[in-house]
Structures are given as C-alpha cells and as structure tokens.
Design an enzyme around this catalytic site. Structure first.
Site, PDB file in Angstrom:
ATOM      1  N   VAL A  80       0.867  -1.171   0.000  1.00  0.00           N
ATOM      2  CA  VAL A  80       0.000   0.000   0.000  1.00  0.00           C
ATOM      3  C   VAL A  80       0.906   1.224   0.000  1.00  0.00           C
ATOM      4  CG1 VAL A  80      -1.483   1.384   1.534  1.00  0.00           C
ATOM      5  CG2 VAL A  80      -2.108  -0.972   1.006  1.00  0.00           C
ATOM      6  N   CYS A  81       0.463   2.273  -0.669  1.00  0.00           N
ATOM      7  CA  CYS A  81       1.176   3.558  -0.652  1.00  0.00           C
ATOM      8  C   CYS A  81       2.578   3.368  -1.242  1.00  0.00           C
ATOM      9  CB  CYS A  81       1.174   4.098   0.778  1.00  0.00           C
ATOM     10  SG  CYS A  81       1.554   5.854   0.952  1.00  0.00           S
TER      11      CYS A  81
END
Lengths: 271, 271
Positions: A148-149
């Site tokens: 994520v990210c």
C-alpha cells in the site's frame, strides 16, 4: 474477547447454518468447512493463510493498520508483523508497534507478503540489504506480493515489480517505472499475483479486495459491515483529480524532496 | 523523515506564502502565524493542541489509528497515547502498541479526549474504576470529548454523554440511551463539544472532521490529499442500510453476546 474467542465467535456465527460440517460439540473446528452456499458459490470460512506484514522505522502506521483491519479478520489465518528484530518499531508519527516475527522466524512460504509505505523510512528500507533480501526471498515464492502507498517502492527495489502494473502514493507512482513496473492510476491495481494499493487510506480498499480474493465476496462483505466501512469523507480532496489547487500546490511542494530521493533510488537501481 | 522534520517540512510548504510571519532564519517557528488567506478565512497552520487517545487491552486498533492518521498530522499538536501504565497494550487482533503517557502523566487540561472501541475489552475498560476516573476527570475539562465505534460506551459509562446526541458501532448504538445519551444514526455526530464517530472505519471521517474543527477546512483537505482519502470500497455492505441479509444476519448473530453485555452494563449504570 481474545483473538481466539473472537475467531470462534465469528466461526460459530458464520457457520451456524453449516454446523454439521464445521463445528464439533465443544465449538472446535473438526474439519475445514467447504461447501456450496446459496448464491455465493464455493465458500471457505476457515483458512490457513500465512500473511507477513513488513514493519520498519518511519513506516506510515495507517498503511499497515488499514489492511490489517481486514486481514486480521481472516479466521484461521496467521498474520505476522515482521521486522529485523523483535524490538518495537516506531512509525513516522511516533506510534510504536511490537513485531511478532523477525526476518529469520517469518515463515518461508507465505500466502501474502505485504509492505506499508512512508517517506524517508521507506527509502531507507528499500535500500537496506537485509530488508531487500527478505522481500526478494519471500516475494519469490509468496502467492501474493502486495503493498500500500509508497510500499511499492520497496517491492520495486527488491526486483518484485518488473513487468507488472502497479500503483503507489500519487506523489511517487511515476517512480515505479524506474523499477521496470508499469505505473497504473487506480485505487487497487492487480496484475497476476501483484496487488498494490494507492496512498495510505487505500489500504482499506486493498484489504477488502484481498479478503474477497483469499476467501469470497460474502466473507469480505461481512468484514465490511463489521468495520462499518461505509465512508463519508466530509470533503472531496482525497485525489489529485478532485483536490483544489490551494490544496494540491502545498502538498506537491511538501513532497518535492521525497519524490526527488525516490527518483534517485529508482535511477540507481536501473543504472 | 523524523516527526519533527516532517512537521517542519509541512510547515515550510504550507507557510511558504507567509514566511515573514511563520518561519525564522533557521526554519524555527518564531510566532504563531495567524492571518487571512484569500478565500479561506482565518487560518492557523500551527497549533498547540493537547490530544489524549486512550488505549486499553482488547481495543480495536483501527478505531485508534484511523483518527490518528489525521490527528497525527496537526503541526504543533501533542498526541498522547494514554494507558494505565507504559506497558505495551495489545489490541483485539494482537497488535501491540506502546503508550506514550499514563493516566498520571497525561496533561490535565486537554484539547481533545478520545477513546477507541472494541468488544469485551471495551466493556472491561468502561467498568474499570481507574479508567472511568481518568475519563471523567479529563472529560470534565477537555475542549472536545470524543470517541469512535463502541468507545462511546466508555464515554457513557464515565457519565460524559448525559443529554448529548451520540453514535457508536451500529450494534450498540441503542445502548447509549442507557447512559442518558440520545442515540443518533450518522457517520459523525456532533452535539456541542461531544463528537462521536460510528463503527471502526468511521474514525477516518471523524478524524478529518476534527482537523477541520481544530484548524480549518484547507488544512483538513491537505491532510485528506496526503492520505489519499478517496475511498472506493469494492463492495457496498458497510452499513446496515446497504448490506444484504446474508451478511447482516451472521454479523448480528456474532455480536449478540456482546450487545447483551453492553445492555447489562448500561442498565447497571442507570439502576
């Protein structure tokens, strides 16, 4: 409720119509329930996934806890918070979490390998030889390789995104091309067994997507209702497509230095 | 980037047009910037909020980390993770977090008092004399008294919701009436200085609402873009209004025992 009590409670509730298959007299699982539910296809209420979530100093804690909110609700799965040692790890906003496994004790064959993002801490993890070796090793065999990210920078630096579509935080998505990935603008991007989420809070959409992938849609929807994931942001500035200029400009400026460093990292990797 | 570096970077970026007011030669804040920005009204980029976030065994970690995702981005604010002692606290899904303050060392006068929810751990915290005394004491003077999810049961048990509209996780919202509150079905409910969020992931909407309240809308929108809070849930089962019966029924069953215990707690408080 302890985790075991909670999982038993979920199991008892979810499997109530299936008791002969799933639950012994003492409430223990006697065999894995695997059956047809009306309208929902083949359902696996219990699983045995081995999920490793990387932790490192300076990580963004929401990148980790958003996915954990849903992955932590998988009955029978084991979720490992993995770091170099068992020493507590402090996030970029000062939240300190205790790992539950090290690079050495983490299972060798994983169902899911996951990494959160951050800023300078993420770049440090991406170039750290031990971290890179751990990610490359587990990633080579994991059923799903995920992030994520800006965690996708760590996947990229470990050579795990070559030829794959992937996403990241909006500020560094383009940097993924330097690792041979195909930057893709979506909340959750899947290419074969690589599943990556966009910035920070995209971890919730990523987590729900993973639960549906690992189990089924009904299971994921149960998790969604339990976590009341019915978002109503009070403003509409969560995307570069919707934020007004007076919001975009300072945030782009704020991240300029981080983006430059990420570009340098990708260039060094390519060079 | 350390927290201080990050805050300086945000400050530098946000206050670039206002440098004479905000930033000294060494990048240190020399006075609080307070000024008129075109179209945005009176803006406070730096603050001095004292924010206490309660932690207790069995808390739901996402209830804490959702709000922290945004409250942790308030430049100049101090965010305390408060527990009975500095011993690490383990959540209902096995995430262990180190407190940064105790009931004794937590500042006496708070800008924001906050509590996350959970299930059995929340009920235990709600009846724990030390926890209740801490919440009642700080809540009596805090500028804002707040919660997410079943954390409102802790506020209620501490006598902090009498006569106030409030919300909670959908399963126990009705229980708030037992504490003299007015159960209200909304994602984030405000009544004077009481601000409560619905279940688990409502902490993000709550957190953004708080940032706008403590600072201003532009500041909140900057945080929203930084955290890419542009939710796209892959399914639409996050609310009792939208989830299909095959999702609602097992989740209601799963929580039956918890709801009964919460009702008993509220009845004892009233009796």
């Amino acid at each position: 409720m302890t985790e075991i009590d909670r999982r038993k409670a979920i199991l008892l509730a979810l499997s109530a119509p299936l008791a002969p298959y799933a639950i012994g007299a003492a409430g223990e699982q006697t065999k894995e329930p695997q059956h047809k539910m009306p309208n929902t296809g083949s359902v696996h209420w219990m699983g045995d996934e081995q999920i490793a979530m990387l932790m490192y100093p300076g990580m963004t804690v929401m990148d980790l806890m958003g996915p954990h909110c849903f992955l932590g609700a998988l009955m029978g799965a084991k979720v490992f918070l993995v770091a170099k040692s068992l020493d507590p790890v402090t996030s970029d906003t000062g939240v300190t979490i205790t790992p539950t496994a090290t690079f050495k004790t983490c299972p060798s064959d994983l169902t899911v390998l996951f990494t959160p993002g951050g800023t300078d801490g993420t770049l440090a993890a991406a170039v750290d030889p031990e971290t890179r070796a751990f990610m490359a090793d587990r990633g080579a065999r994991a059923k799903y390789v995920t992030s994520v990210c800006s965690g996708s920078l760590i996947l990229g630096a470990a050579g795990l995104l070559k030829g794959y579509k992937a996403t990241s935080h909006w500020s560094v998505r383009h940097v993924l091309a330097g690792f041979g990935a195909i930057p893709t603008d979506a909340r959750v991007v899947r290419d074969r067994n690589r599943i990556t989420g966009a910035g920070v809070t995209a971890g919730l959409d990523f987590g729900l997507t993973m639960v549906a992938e690992l189990r089924d849609r009904i299971y994921a929807e149960c998790c969604q209702l339990m976590s009341e994931y019915d978002p109503h942001p009070p403003f509409n500035s969560g995307s570069m497509k919707t934020a007004p200029p007076e919001v975009k400009t300072p945030m782009i400026e704020m991240l300029t230095e981080f983006v430059k460093k990420a570009e340098t990292l990708a260039a060094a990797k390519r060079g």
